[in-house]
Design a protein around this motif. Sequence first.
Motif, short mmCIF file in Angstrom:
data_model
loop_
_atom_site.label_atom_id
_atom_site.label_comp_id
_atom_site.label_asym_id
_atom_site.label_seq_id
_atom_site.Cartn_x
_atom_site.Cartn_y
_atom_site.Cartn_z
N LYS A 301 15.91 78.46 105.56
CA LYS A 301 15.58 78.81 104.18
C LYS A 301 16.81 79.29 103.43
O LYS A 301 17.02 78.92 102.27
N GLN A 302 17.62 80.11 104.08
CA GLN A 302 18.84 80.58 103.44
C GLN A 302 19.80 79.42 103.15
O GLN A 302 20.45 79.38 102.09
N LYS A 303 19.86 78.49 104.07
CA LYS A 303 20.73 77.33 103.88
C LYS A 303 20.25 76.48 102.71
O LYS A 303 21.06 75.98 101.92
N LEU A 304 18.94 76.33 102.59
CA LEU A 304 18.39 75.58 101.46
C LEU A 304 18.74 76.25 100.14
O LEU A 304 19.06 75.58 99.15
N LYS A 305 18.66 77.58 100.10
CA LYS A 305 19.00 78.30 98.88
C LYS A 305 20.46 78.05 98.48
O LYS A 305 20.78 77.92 97.31
N GLN A 306 21.33 78.00 99.49
CA GLN A 306 22.75 77.76 99.20
C GLN A 306 23.00 76.32 98.75
O GLN A 306 23.71 76.06 97.79
N LEU A 307 22.35 75.38 99.45
CA LEU A 307 22.63 73.97 99.19
C LEU A 307 22.07 73.49 97.87
O LEU A 307 22.58 72.51 97.30
N ARG A 308 21.02 74.12 97.36
CA ARG A 308 20.45 73.61 96.12
C ARG A 308 21.34 73.90 94.91
O ARG A 308 21.06 73.45 93.81
N ASN A 309 22.41 74.65 95.12
CA ASN A 309 23.39 74.86 94.05
C ASN A 309 24.34 73.68 93.90
O ASN A 309 25.11 73.62 92.94
N TYR A 310 24.32 72.73 94.86
CA TYR A 310 25.27 71.62 94.85
C TYR A 310 24.53 70.30 94.78
O TYR A 310 23.45 70.14 95.35
N SER A 311 25.13 69.34 94.08
CA SER A 311 24.47 68.03 93.90
C SER A 311 25.34 66.87 94.39
O SER A 311 25.00 65.72 94.14
N ASN A 312 26.45 67.15 95.09
CA ASN A 312 27.25 66.06 95.63
C ASN A 312 26.51 65.41 96.80
O ASN A 312 25.65 66.04 97.43
N PRO A 313 26.80 64.14 97.09
CA PRO A 313 26.03 63.40 98.11
C PRO A 313 25.97 64.09 99.46
O PRO A 313 24.93 64.08 100.12
N GLU A 314 27.08 64.69 99.92
CA GLU A 314 27.09 65.34 101.23
C GLU A 314 26.12 66.52 101.26
O GLU A 314 25.37 66.71 102.23
N SER A 315 26.13 67.32 100.18
CA SER A 315 25.25 68.48 100.14
C SER A 315 23.79 68.06 100.05
O SER A 315 22.92 68.68 100.66
N VAL A 316 23.52 67.01 99.28
CA VAL A 316 22.14 66.53 99.15
C VAL A 316 21.64 66.01 100.49
O VAL A 316 20.50 66.27 100.89
N ASP A 320 18.50 67.62 102.57
CA ASP A 320 17.33 66.87 103.04
C ASP A 320 17.12 67.05 104.54
O ASP A 320 15.98 67.20 105.01
N ALA A 321 18.22 67.03 105.30
CA ALA A 321 18.12 67.20 106.76
C ALA A 321 17.63 68.61 107.10
O ALA A 321 16.79 68.79 107.99
N THR A 322 18.15 69.60 106.40
CA THR A 322 17.73 70.98 106.64
C THR A 322 16.27 71.17 106.28
O THR A 322 15.52 71.84 107.01
N ARG A 323 15.86 70.59 105.17
CA ARG A 323 14.46 70.69 104.76
C ARG A 323 13.54 70.07 105.82
O ARG A 323 12.51 70.65 106.16
N LYS A 324 13.93 68.92 106.35
CA LYS A 324 13.12 68.26 107.38
C LYS A 324 13.01 69.14 108.62
O LYS A 324 11.94 69.29 109.21
N ASN A 325 14.14 69.72 109.04
CA ASN A 325 14.13 70.57 110.24
C ASN A 325 13.24 71.79 110.03
O ASN A 325 12.49 72.19 110.94
N MET A 326 13.30 72.39 108.84
CA MET A 326 12.48 73.56 108.59
C MET A 326 11.00 73.21 108.58
O MET A 326 10.17 73.93 109.15
#
Length: 344
Positions: A301-316, A320-326
């Motif tokens: 959840k914390q990682k998702l909060k951090q990643l949603r601040n970025y829109s570059n392909p690697e972060s997206v 998506d992978a983190t969301r699936k794992n959670m």
Amino acid sequence: MIVLSWNCRGLGNPRAVPVLRELIRTHTPDIIFLFETLVHAQKLEDIRTKIGYEGCFAVNRDWRSGGIGVFWRRSSTCSLLSFSNNHVDMEILDSAIGGWRLTGFYGIPERHRRRESWNLLRTISTASTLPWCIIGDFNDLLHLEDKQGLVEHPEWLFKGFRDAVNDCALQEISMQGYTFTCSRRRGKPNAVEERLDRAFGNFEWMVLFPDAQLSNLVADISDHSPLLLKTTQPEVFIKQRKFRFENKWLREPHFQELVQHSWDVGSGHDLLPRLEMCADLLSTWGKQRFVAFKQSINQYKQKLKQLRNYSNPESVEEYDATRKNMIDLLVQEEDHWRQRAKTF
């Protein structure tokens, strides 16, 4: 009082209930508003049973859209005042401070009907003189900075919503966390983020709850973030729990070795003391396993909060992978609770 508001975008999604249960276990809301449930009342009643709430009220979906669900923990705390396809208005009964009003609101999505939403707000505002809080997905923006993306938002929509809020004498409750509550097409050139979900209070309500806190949460099976409203700090209760053997322990590696070790440590004692020592060891070990499981979910959840601040392909891609794992972990946890409740 803790209130959860979420446009869940359909409770027919098999992952929706596990995510909802995780929100409940983490934040223990007293009242839950769900918008765009896309289901009928019977489905909401089934979910009420699963999540263990006492009260439930449902506004059925309109063909293939809409639907509102409300859950509350204690039936004596809530009294239904009015409802429509776009709102549920309730009186909250509090013996300490008196009654106040809580409304869950779902704004009409179609732009050509937006004035209907604004007029509904005005109508609800005059229905009672009680201190009033309204929370939900308004499908409207107050300011230019409430939107990020290439698609422009017409000025007449800004003005119309602001006028309705002013006519209702509402003050916005400031939100902690990420600014935007709705994200679409993340990582793509036409990505859009908006602040569609909000909470307001009238003057009397803001005086009654001056320390109210509104938080933007993470629950990524919907393009909307849940909102969590706390009127007061929750009390902490410490419960004494009896030992319960968990069938899932049998599938854990080294479980038999652990039991054998605890039994050996108690050698020389009578049967009952040895059993108590084994139970204590298993309880401690089981809590550690459970904490590790919860820590994994919280880390995601914390990682998702951090990643949603970025829109570059690697972060997206990582998002998506983190969301699936959670979500996979939440589904596993849901299976665990279903087994404990013997609902297979």
